[in-house]
Design an enzyme around this catalytic site. Structure first.
Site, PDB file in Angstrom:
ATOM      1  N   HIS A 139      33.167  31.150   1.891  1.00 31.24           N
ATOM      2  CA  HIS A 139      34.275  30.994   2.840  1.00 31.24           C
ATOM      3  C   HIS A 139      35.171  29.835   2.418  1.00 31.24           C
ATOM      4  O   HIS A 139      36.402  29.942   2.413  1.00 31.24           O
ATOM      5  CB  HIS A 139      33.722  30.692   4.235  1.00 31.24           C
ATOM      6  CG  HIS A 139      33.198  31.868   4.981  1.00 31.24           C
ATOM      7  ND1 HIS A 139      33.959  32.977   5.263  1.00 31.24           N
ATOM      8  CD2 HIS A 139      31.972  32.114   5.532  1.00 31.24           C
ATOM      9  CE1 HIS A 139      33.236  33.853   5.960  1.00 31.24           C
ATOM     10  NE2 HIS A 139      32.032  33.350   6.140  1.00 31.24           N
ATOM     11  N   HIS A 174      26.769  31.161   1.067  1.00 33.64           N
ATOM     12  CA  HIS A 174      27.585  31.959   1.981  1.00 33.64           C
ATOM     13  C   HIS A 174      28.774  31.145   2.500  1.00 33.64           C
ATOM     14  O   HIS A 174      29.932  31.569   2.408  1.00 33.64           O
ATOM     15  CB  HIS A 174      26.708  32.425   3.151  1.00 33.64           C
ATOM     16  CG  HIS A 174      27.417  33.250   4.166  1.00 33.64           C
ATOM     17  ND1 HIS A 174      27.291  34.625   4.238  1.00 33.64           N
ATOM     18  CD2 HIS A 174      28.248  32.912   5.188  1.00 33.64           C
ATOM     19  CE1 HIS A 174      28.020  35.084   5.241  1.00 33.64           C
ATOM     20  NE2 HIS A 174      28.619  34.059   5.840  1.00 33.64           N
ATOM     21  N   GLU A 175      28.480  29.968   3.043  1.00 35.40           N
ATOM     22  CA  GLU A 175      29.560  29.154   3.606  1.00 35.40           C
ATOM     23  C   GLU A 175      30.481  28.607   2.510  1.00 35.40           C
ATOM     24  O   GLU A 175      31.685  28.443   2.736  1.00 35.40           O
ATOM     25  CB  GLU A 175      28.984  28.013   4.448  1.00 35.40           C
ATOM     26  CG  GLU A 175      28.118  28.459   5.622  1.00 35.40           C
ATOM     27  CD  GLU A 175      28.798  29.460   6.550  1.00 35.40           C
ATOM     28  OE1 GLU A 175      30.053  29.475   6.616  1.00 35.40           O
ATOM     29  OE2 GLU A 175      28.089  30.244   7.200  1.00 35.40           O
ATOM     30  N   GLU A 223      34.927  37.221   5.306  1.00 36.43           N
ATOM     31  CA  GLU A 223      33.505  37.507   5.158  1.00 36.43           C
ATOM     32  C   GLU A 223      33.207  38.174   3.821  1.00 36.43           C
ATOM     33  O   GLU A 223      32.115  38.014   3.268  1.00 36.43           O
ATOM     34  CB  GLU A 223      33.026  38.392   6.307  1.00 36.43           C
ATOM     35  CG  GLU A 223      31.521  38.525   6.422  1.00 36.43           C
ATOM     36  CD  GLU A 223      30.812  37.232   6.791  1.00 36.43           C
ATOM     37  OE1 GLU A 223      29.580  37.150   6.586  1.00 36.43           O
ATOM     38  OE2 GLU A 223      31.496  36.302   7.280  1.00 36.43           O
TER      39      GLU A 223
END
Length: 502
Positions: free
Chosen positions: A267, A263-264, A293
């Protein structure tokens, strides 16, 4: 005009550097700072926010923008110079409405509140942070009052998702809820999916290394980034050459660290993909929280929870944890990773129920801002909504109102809507990538991600903040924001997983 543009860039480079130094202080506070540094760090952050604000609202910048705006309007809309002038003007006009002293005071309070939250949450002690949250609500309202608005939350939403308002988000969320609720019911009415294979003991060191190997293969550049541990995972950027991520590891919950890491990294890959020519300007960042996001959710869910992804990575994971997973089939593991189960924790939520968590927070913060609910009543209101919307209940607050850092490190209002916007956009961007490159799913099965990553860099990442969220969505996908690709993706995926399509 060229000379004036260069002068503007010199001013903006100073703002950019100060903003990134401030980010470094926040990163340190959330990773390695000793407890004793909290009071001074709050003061330091307040000072830095004041300096950033003063630099950004310098009358020289205002004068240069007045002189350059006609020039920018005469250029091609897509040029870097035209984008720099119009984006800087929006940022300048917003910043100029808020006094620097107020920004410093508010930032200092946020830093203090964050430190109290790091102690209050593990202690399940909402009372400890309640007075700080009351002050945060006051600051949030006061910040909004510096702007014209139709709803008090609109200016706060505008900071992270410019162009979005309560009047646009409420019907969008309602439409999404109407589509999701029956799908969640249909899936959860089926036989319960077994996920005990994910709840064994998985040593932290091996989990950590596996996650690092995965994101390196996805395209995260470790020459321009690193990963560290924190209370609540996040990505931060100090320059386009230094984009860092954090995660947390639970030894009895295998998917937590891995999916958080992916997820990170999503980003971070967005930020790492911005063209270097934009460095030192307001264009050198993602364009909105929703678009940002979309990239974390695209990589975490659409890719990271897909069957093709695990066809490639599951044998490798079994080699790392042979005792725990050696006898677990790929089908069983894939179903476990995609188990739909109403839960208390947003960051642990499955794809189907996740947006219900976001909508609960969005509704509660609107009630707080509108004055319809007091801070002291927030924990009970939280429990009531979770019981009503998700059918789960916890008498404590550690896994309730204290679980998310957002209200304890920033304003109440303006953050959570970006998560659902990101989910919607993740499917819209991925659908466009598939139309351009139908071979992407087959490549994912082989552990090849360069085509998808390359399409995203070309159509989204490299532009930074040159375009608004709505502009970049239309440019990249050919249509404005729509929930249809997202709903189609969810129905198709869970229809196959749960046998609903037949």
């Amino acid at each position: 005009m060229k000379e004036k543009l260069e002068e503007l860039k010199r001013h903006l480079a100073e703002v950019y550097d100060l903003e990134n130094v401030t980010s470094l202080l926040y990163w340190d506070q959330s990773t390695y700072m000793p407890k004793g540094g909290a009071a001074a760090r709050g003061r330091q952050l307040g000072t830095m926010e004041k300096l950033v604000h003063e630099k950004m609202t310098d009358l020289q910048i205002g004068r240069l923008l007045e002189e350059l705006t006609p020039y920018g309007e005469s250029l091609e809309y897509d040029s870097d110079e035209a984008a720099l002038i119009r984006v800087t003007r929006r940022k300048y006009e917003r910043a100029a409405k808020v006094p620097a002293a107020f920004m410093a005071e508010m930032s200092n309070h946020f830093a203090d509140t964050y430190q109290v939250w790091t102690e209050a949450r593990p202690a399940d002690n909402f009372a400890k942070v309640e007075p700080f949250l009351e002050k945060t609500l006051d600051y949030s309202r006061r910040l909004a009052e510096y702007f014209p608005y139709n709803h008090i939350a609109d200016p706060l939403i505008g900071y992270s998702d410019e162009g979005m308002t309560v009047s646009t988000l409420r019907p969008l969320f309602q439409d999404l809820r109407e589509q999701l609720v029956p799908l969640v019911k249909a899936v959860t009415d089926r036989a319960d999916v077994e996920n005990t294979c994910l709840r064994q003991t998985f040593p932290e060191k091996e989990q950590w290394q596996f996650g690092m190997d995965v994101i390196r293969q996805l395209g995260y550049d470790f020459d321009r980034g690193r990963q560290d541990k924190t209370h609540h995972p996040f990505m931060t950027k100090f320059s386009l050459g230094d984009v860092r991520i954090t995660t947390r590891v639970k030894e009895n919950q295998l998917e937590e660290a891995l999916l958080s890491t992916i997820h990170e990294a999503g980003h971070a890959m967005y930020e790492q993909g911005i063209q270097m020519e934009l460095e030192g300007t307001p264009l050198a960042s993602g364009t909105s929280s929703g678009v940002h996001e979309s990239q974390s959710r695209l990589w975490e869910n659409i890719v990271g929870r897909s069957r093709g992804f695990w066809e490639h990575f599951y044998p490798k994971l079994q080699e790392v944890f042979p005792e725990q997973l050696g006898a677990v089939s790929l089908d069983a593991f894939h179903r476990a990773v995609n188990k739909v189960e109403p839960s208390l924790i947003r960051t642990d939520a499955d794809e189907l129920t996740y947006n219900l968590h976001v909508m609960i927070r969005f509704d509660l913060e609107l009630a707080l801002l509108e004055g319809k609910m007091a801070v002291k009543d927030l924990p009970e209101a939280w429990r009531e909504r979770y019981k009503a919307d998700l059918g789960v209940f916890d008498p404590g607050d550690k896994n309730g109102v204290l679980q998310d850092v957002h209200w304890f490190a920033g304003t109440i209002g303006g953050s959570f809507q970006g998560y659902t916007l990101g989910n919607i956009l993740s499917a819209q961007f991925y659908d466009a990538a598939l139309r351009a490159h139908p071979e992407i799913p087959d490549q994912i099965r082989k552990g090849e991600f360069s085509t998808l990553h390359g399409w995203l860099k070309e159509n989204l990442y490299r532009h930074g903040s040159k375009y608004t969220a709505m502009e970049i969505t239309k440019r990249a996908t050919g249509s404005p924001l729509t929930i249809q690709p997202y709903i189609a993706y969810l129905k198709n995926k869970f229809g196959e997983l749960c046998g609903l399509n037949g």
